[in-house]
Design a protein around this motif. Structure first.
Motif, PDB file in Angstrom:
ATOM      1  N   SER A  64     -20.691  -7.747  13.602  1.00  0.00           N
ATOM      2  CA  SER A  64     -21.554  -8.009  12.458  1.00  0.00           C
ATOM      3  C   SER A  64     -22.677  -8.950  12.871  1.00  0.00           C
ATOM      4  O   SER A  64     -22.411 -10.070  13.321  1.00  0.00           O
ATOM      5  CB  SER A  64     -20.758  -8.636  11.308  1.00  0.00           C
ATOM      6  OG  SER A  64     -21.625  -9.124  10.303  1.00  0.00           O
ATOM      7  N   ALA A  65     -23.915  -8.494  12.717  1.00  0.00           N
ATOM      8  CA  ALA A  65     -25.063  -9.344  13.003  1.00  0.00           C
ATOM      9  C   ALA A  65     -25.180 -10.454  11.964  1.00  0.00           C
ATOM     10  O   ALA A  65     -25.600 -11.568  12.275  1.00  0.00           O
ATOM     11  CB  ALA A  65     -26.339  -8.503  13.033  1.00  0.00           C
ATOM     12  N   ASP A  66     -24.801 -10.152  10.716  1.00  0.00           N
ATOM     13  CA  ASP A  66     -24.903 -11.153   9.649  1.00  0.00           C
ATOM     14  C   ASP A  66     -23.976 -12.338   9.905  1.00  0.00           C
ATOM     15  O   ASP A  66     -24.354 -13.494   9.713  1.00  0.00           O
ATOM     16  CB  ASP A  66     -24.573 -10.524   8.300  1.00  0.00           C
ATOM     17  CG  ASP A  66     -25.633  -9.532   7.837  1.00  0.00           C
ATOM     18  OD1 ASP A  66     -26.788  -9.654   8.307  1.00  0.00           O
ATOM     19  OD2 ASP A  66     -25.314  -8.641   7.036  1.00  0.00           O
ATOM     20  N   TYR A  67     -22.753 -12.065  10.322  1.00  0.00           N
ATOM     21  CA  TYR A  67     -21.797 -13.134  10.611  1.00  0.00           C
ATOM     22  C   TYR A  67     -21.920 -13.661  12.041  1.00  0.00           C
ATOM     23  O   TYR A  67     -21.381 -14.716  12.352  1.00  0.00           O
ATOM     24  CB  TYR A  67     -20.366 -12.630  10.415  1.00  0.00           C
ATOM     25  CG  TYR A  67     -19.950 -12.398   8.982  1.00  0.00           C
ATOM     26  CD1 TYR A  67     -19.907 -13.443   8.068  1.00  0.00           C
ATOM     27  CD2 TYR A  67     -19.571 -11.127   8.547  1.00  0.00           C
ATOM     28  CE1 TYR A  67     -19.502 -13.243   6.756  1.00  0.00           C
ATOM     29  CE2 TYR A  67     -19.158 -10.913   7.232  1.00  0.00           C
ATOM     30  CZ  TYR A  67     -19.127 -11.970   6.344  1.00  0.00           C
ATOM     31  OH  TYR A  67     -18.713 -11.758   5.042  1.00  0.00           O
ATOM     32  N   ASP A  68     -22.593 -12.901  12.906  1.00  0.00           N
ATOM     33  CA  ASP A  68     -22.599 -13.174  14.352  1.00  0.00           C
ATOM     34  C   ASP A  68     -21.155 -13.274  14.863  1.00  0.00           C
ATOM     35  O   ASP A  68     -20.776 -14.228  15.544  1.00  0.00           O
ATOM     36  CB  ASP A  68     -23.362 -14.450  14.699  1.00  0.00           C
ATOM     37  CG  ASP A  68     -23.542 -14.618  16.223  1.00  0.00           C
ATOM     38  OD1 ASP A  68     -23.408 -13.611  16.949  1.00  0.00           O
ATOM     39  OD2 ASP A  68     -23.774 -15.758  16.669  1.00  0.00           O
ATOM     40  N   ASP A 123     -23.443 -24.700   5.121  1.00  0.00           N
ATOM     41  CA  ASP A 123     -22.976 -23.332   5.304  1.00  0.00           C
ATOM     42  C   ASP A 123     -21.951 -23.258   6.416  1.00  0.00           C
ATOM     43  O   ASP A 123     -20.764 -23.455   6.187  1.00  0.00           O
ATOM     44  CB  ASP A 123     -24.158 -22.392   5.562  1.00  0.00           C
ATOM     45  CG  ASP A 123     -25.156 -22.957   6.566  1.00  0.00           C
ATOM     46  OD1 ASP A 123     -24.826 -23.945   7.236  1.00  0.00           O
ATOM     47  OD2 ASP A 123     -26.244 -22.387   6.682  1.00  0.00           O
ATOM     48  N   ASP A 187     -15.752 -17.170   6.758  1.00  0.00           N
ATOM     49  CA  ASP A 187     -16.564 -16.058   7.273  1.00  0.00           C
ATOM     50  C   ASP A 187     -15.754 -15.180   8.219  1.00  0.00           C
ATOM     51  O   ASP A 187     -15.885 -13.951   8.208  1.00  0.00           O
ATOM     52  CB  ASP A 187     -17.790 -16.597   8.007  1.00  0.00           C
ATOM     53  CG  ASP A 187     -18.890 -17.053   7.061  1.00  0.00           C
ATOM     54  OD1 ASP A 187     -18.672 -17.043   5.835  1.00  0.00           O
ATOM     55  OD2 ASP A 187     -19.964 -17.442   7.558  1.00  0.00           O
TER      56      ASP A 187
END
Length: 230
Positions: A64-68, A123, A187
Motif C-alpha cells: 500500500s502506497a498510502d500506508y507505505d 498521526d 495502520d
C-alpha cells in the motif's frame, strides 16, 4: 559480479557471508509472512530475505502506497512472530527499535531495554532515535515487547521532504539522535486486515518491565535485500 548472480550463489551455496541488508522486516505471523515499509521493496526485480545466516527469496503479496507498508511471503518458519498492541500508544514512553544488521552485532543486546523515546505526534508514531539507514521496516517495541509500529523515515530541519531509512543510504552522523517517524499499530492492523493477512494483537505484556527488548527485536526481525530494476 551482478548482485543477482552473487545472491543466487548465496541462496544455493554457502551461508550468507555478511552482505549488508537495505531494509528490515518483522515476522507478523506463524506462516513466515514479513511486514515492512513499502519503499524498501519498491522497484525490486528480485527480493531476498536474510535470517540467521540464511538467504531465501521473498515474494511481495500485499502493498500500500498510502500506508507505505508491504507484506513479503517467505518460506521461513519463525521462532517468534510479532504481537501488535491493541491499545493506542501513550503520548511518550521509552521504546526499542533497531535495524536487522545492527541487531546482529549489538554487543549489549541481552541487556538493552530501550534506545529511543516516543514523542507526541498527531498521526504516525514519532520518536527520537539514532537508527541508521537500513532501519526502514524495523519494529518499534513498547512496554511488554508489544509491536507499536514500524520505522519508515526520518525528518530533518531544512530537508525538502522525508528521508527514507532504506537503500537510499543518506548520510547520517554516527550516533546522532534524530526525529524518526513510524507507521502506528493501528495502520498496520488496518493494512493487514484489508489484505487478509493473519496477525495477532493483545494487551498482554510479552516481557516484564525490566526485560531486554533487543533480543525479542532480533528474533522478530529479518533483513531485506532488493535487487533493483535497472
Amino acid at each position: 559480479m551482478a548482485l543477482s548472480a552473487l545472491l543466487w550463489g548465496l541462496v544455493v551455496g554457502p551461508a550468507w557471508a555478511g552482505l549488508p541488508t537495505q531494509g528490515t522486516g518483522v515476522f507478523i505471523n506463524e506462516g513466515g509472512d514479513v511486514v515492512t515499509a513499502r519503499h524498501v521493496i519498491t522497484d525490486c526485480e528480485r527480493l531476498f530475505v536474510v535470517k540467521d545466516g540464511r538467504v531465501v527469496r521473498g515474494r511481495v503479496v500485499a502493498e500500500s502506497a498510502d500506508y507505505d507498508l508491504a507484506v513479503v511471503s517467505t518460506p521461513l518458519t519463525p521462532y517468534l512472530s510479532a504481537i501488535l498492541a491493541t491499545s493506542p500508544h501513550p503520548g511518550s514512553q521509552p521504546v526499542f527499535t533497531e535495524s536487522y544488521d545492527v541487531l546482529q552485532s549489538m554487543e549489549n543486546r541481552s541487556v538493552q531495554v530501550f534506545n529511543a523515546i516516543l514523542v507526541p505526534g498527531r498521526d504516525r508514531l514519532t520518536m527520537m532515535s539514532s537508527v541508521r539507514p537500513g532501519a526502514s521496516g524495523a519494529a518499534v517495541l513498547g512496554e511488554g515487547g508489544l509491536l507499536l509500529g514500524l520505522v519508515q523515515e526520518r525528518t530533518a530541519k531544512g530537508a525538502l521532504g522525508p528521508i527514507l531509512l532504506s537503500r537510499s543510504r543518506q548520510p547520517v552522523g554516527q550516533g546522532a539522535t534524530v526525529r524518526v517517524r513510524a507507521a502506528p499499530a493501528a495502520d498496520i492492523k488496518a493494512f493487514l486486515t484489508e489484505h487478509h493477512i493473519a496477525f495477532m494483537e493483545s494487551t498482554r505484556p510479552q516481557l516484564g518491565p525490566a526485560q531486554a527488548r533487543a533480543p525479542r527485536a532480533a528474533t522478530l526481525s529479518v533483513g531485506l535485500i532488493c535487487d533493483a530494476r535497472d
